[in-house]
Scaffold this motif. Sequence first.
Motif, PDB file in Angstrom:
ATOM      1  N   VAL A 106      -7.059  -1.671   5.945  1.00  0.00           N
ATOM      2  CA  VAL A 106      -6.102  -2.543   6.636  1.00  0.00           C
ATOM      3  C   VAL A 106      -5.632  -1.820   7.898  1.00  0.00           C
ATOM      4  O   VAL A 106      -4.873  -0.850   7.826  1.00  0.00           O
ATOM      5  CB  VAL A 106      -4.911  -2.902   5.729  1.00  0.00           C
ATOM      6  CG1 VAL A 106      -3.922  -3.788   6.481  1.00  0.00           C
ATOM      7  CG2 VAL A 106      -5.400  -3.600   4.470  1.00  0.00           C
ATOM      8  N   CYS A 107      -6.114  -2.293   9.054  1.00  0.00           N
ATOM      9  CA  CYS A 107      -5.836  -1.598  10.309  1.00  0.00           C
ATOM     10  C   CYS A 107      -5.689  -2.615  11.438  1.00  0.00           C
ATOM     11  O   CYS A 107      -6.652  -2.928  12.142  1.00  0.00           O
ATOM     12  CB  CYS A 107      -6.957  -0.608  10.628  1.00  0.00           C
ATOM     13  SG  CYS A 107      -6.535   0.589  11.926  1.00  0.00           S
ATOM     14  N   ILE A 148       0.832  -1.202   0.000  1.00  0.00           N
ATOM     15  CA  ILE A 148       0.000   0.000   0.000  1.00  0.00           C
ATOM     16  C   ILE A 148       0.866   1.250   0.000  1.00  0.00           C
ATOM     17  O   ILE A 148       0.660   2.192  -0.778  1.00  0.00           O
ATOM     18  CB  ILE A 148      -0.946   0.000   1.216  1.00  0.00           C
ATOM     19  CG1 ILE A 148      -1.993  -1.113   1.085  1.00  0.00           C
ATOM     20  CG2 ILE A 148      -1.632   1.358   1.368  1.00  0.00           C
ATOM     21  CD1 ILE A 148      -2.770  -1.381   2.375  1.00  0.00           C
ATOM     22  N   VAL A 149       1.878   1.260   0.864  1.00  0.00           N
ATOM     23  CA  VAL A 149       2.731   2.444   1.027  1.00  0.00           C
ATOM     24  C   VAL A 149       3.555   2.725  -0.229  1.00  0.00           C
ATOM     25  O   VAL A 149       3.782   3.884  -0.594  1.00  0.00           O
ATOM     26  CB  VAL A 149       3.638   2.264   2.266  1.00  0.00           C
ATOM     27  CG1 VAL A 149       4.690   3.357   2.339  1.00  0.00           C
ATOM     28  CG2 VAL A 149       2.791   2.273   3.537  1.00  0.00           C
ATOM     29  N   GLY A 174      -2.140   2.037  14.130  1.00  0.00           N
ATOM     30  CA  GLY A 174      -3.096   0.934  14.078  1.00  0.00           C
ATOM     31  C   GLY A 174      -4.407   1.338  14.728  1.00  0.00           C
ATOM     32  O   GLY A 174      -4.685   2.517  14.953  1.00  0.00           O
ATOM     33  N   SER A 175      -5.192   0.361  15.106  1.00  0.00           N
ATOM     34  CA  SER A 175      -6.561   0.616  15.547  1.00  0.00           C
ATOM     35  C   SER A 175      -6.664   1.420  16.829  1.00  0.00           C
ATOM     36  O   SER A 175      -7.650   2.107  17.053  1.00  0.00           O
ATOM     37  CB  SER A 175      -7.300  -0.709  15.713  1.00  0.00           C
ATOM     38  OG  SER A 175      -6.627  -1.530  16.634  1.00  0.00           O
ATOM     39  N   SER A 176      -5.664   1.317  17.717  1.00  0.00           N
ATOM     40  CA  SER A 176      -5.746   2.001  19.022  1.00  0.00           C
ATOM     41  C   SER A 176      -4.979   3.312  19.059  1.00  0.00           C
ATOM     42  O   SER A 176      -4.780   3.883  20.129  1.00  0.00           O
ATOM     43  CB  SER A 176      -5.216   1.071  20.130  1.00  0.00           C
ATOM     44  OG  SER A 176      -6.028  -0.062  20.262  1.00  0.00           O
ATOM     45  N   MET A 177      -4.535   3.797  17.911  1.00  0.00           N
ATOM     46  CA  MET A 177      -3.644   4.964  17.927  1.00  0.00           C
ATOM     47  C   MET A 177      -4.323   6.222  18.469  1.00  0.00           C
ATOM     48  O   MET A 177      -3.652   7.142  18.929  1.00  0.00           O
ATOM     49  CB  MET A 177      -3.071   5.228  16.533  1.00  0.00           C
ATOM     50  CG  MET A 177      -4.076   5.435  15.454  1.00  0.00           C
ATOM     51  SD  MET A 177      -3.276   5.395  13.823  1.00  0.00           S
ATOM     52  CE  MET A 177      -4.721   5.356  12.758  1.00  0.00           C
ATOM     53  N   SER A 210      -6.234   0.327   1.131  1.00  0.00           N
ATOM     54  CA  SER A 210      -5.907   1.469   1.987  1.00  0.00           C
ATOM     55  C   SER A 210      -5.599   0.988   3.388  1.00  0.00           C
ATOM     56  O   SER A 210      -6.015  -0.095   3.799  1.00  0.00           O
ATOM     57  CB  SER A 210      -7.064   2.471   2.023  1.00  0.00           C
ATOM     58  OG  SER A 210      -8.231   1.869   2.551  1.00  0.00           O
ATOM     59  N   THR A 211      -4.850   1.789   4.122  1.00  0.00           N
ATOM     60  CA  THR A 211      -4.514   1.470   5.507  1.00  0.00           C
ATOM     61  C   THR A 211      -4.832   2.662   6.397  1.00  0.00           C
ATOM     62  O   THR A 211      -4.844   3.811   5.922  1.00  0.00           O
ATOM     63  CB  THR A 211      -3.027   1.095   5.645  1.00  0.00           C
ATOM     64  OG1 THR A 211      -2.730   0.820   7.024  1.00  0.00           O
ATOM     65  CG2 THR A 211      -2.107   2.212   5.163  1.00  0.00           C
TER      66      THR A 211
END
Length: 438
Positions: A385-386, A24-25, A54-57, A32-33
């Motif tokens: 994507v996370c 992706i990068v 990630g999800s908890s950022m 997408s992320t």
Amino acid sequence: MPTSTLPLIHTSVDASVDHAIQAIVTGASTESTCSTDLAAGPWDFDTRPGYGPGSSMGDVIPTGAPRQGELPAAYREASEEDLEARIVAAKQTLGDRAVVLGHFYQREEVVRHADYVGDSFQLANAALEHPHAEAIIFCGVHFMAETADLLSQPEQSVILPNLAAGCSMADMADIDQVEDCWERLADVLGPLDQPDADGLVPVIPVTYMNSSAAIKGFVGRHGGIVCTSSNALTVLEWAFARGHRVLFFPDQHLGRNTAKAMGVPLSQMPMWNPRRPLGGSSADELQDSRVILWHGFCSVHRRFTVDQIEQARSEHPGVRVIVHPECPMEVVDAADESGSTEYIRRAIAEATEPTTFAIGTEINLVRRLAAQHPQHKIFCLDPVVCPCSTMYRIHPGYLAWVLEELVAGKVQNRIQVSDDVAKPARVALERMLAAKPR
């Protein structure tokens, strides 16, 4: 040969979330992320406060949360192939002296080296099954390593490869907040340790496995029990046989979804927000309650929505939607099924006809299942994507480091629970292990 709760299936399909993020990068993928920072090594974030990308950022990390020291450059700069070879060599040298436990949500590059792969309930049992190993390397998050230390032998070392691998959900209920809640409930409900004529106490504390050892110790001291997503229903039945109501923490969604499935009305499930007087409820609401839900959640599972389910059904007629019970109630209600990570894995493994599955749980497990079961179409409900921010802090570099340090006779990142906490916490965990899921 390593043993695993998962079949050791080799496939040409790439299950690596890290590879997907790198693509992706670099523009090689149209996916997408949630954060391009996920493409960096987790050591780039070890010295910074926060859970990492990630999800908890977006979650607020408590002051004083563990941080990881600098990983030596030899591990930061090594290639994926070099790290894999070093891990394999170190494991061969250590033999039965060390056992590696890997959670379902770990990245593929770590899971492939685990002797046991499973959910928190399965790995808690796996920790018990190796009393003669000198070291248990827990590729998961901090509360899981604490649990392994509680269940392992005193002479065994439990190692967390990256100390920064915490859990934002677990951090949403700290011991001071829970102790204060208990005192406030006693003000409303009377002495909490005195049973009535039917032998029932006013409230039984139940903590999800995703909580600190201190919280598990609190539960053990007050006649309560630990649960996992696998045995939450059995645990609530256990608790209702002993108390008029349950105080469930830290995940509101698992508590609500489980109690609702048992027939408890939403009107009898008030929320306890530790930042509000009486948790934000009235004394009458607490008196009338059956389950008092803590104001906590999993940032991975909060990403899933009803809109995502509707889109999956529109684009894939006949799709079978399975979500984790940490998802919000509306998502669980809209899905075809809900269940633990082991439930999801087993449902896919037992499907005899080619099936399209839309799964609402952590992306590493979903991609691994898709690779292992190419006869099915398996995709994550969340198109972004996370991964779990904290699980993703465990990188093969850290695993290679702690294993090679063990070969050299050095124990790094040992997780130890103090004796005053460990004794009551073990009581609560032993009750959990006895509450076998149906």
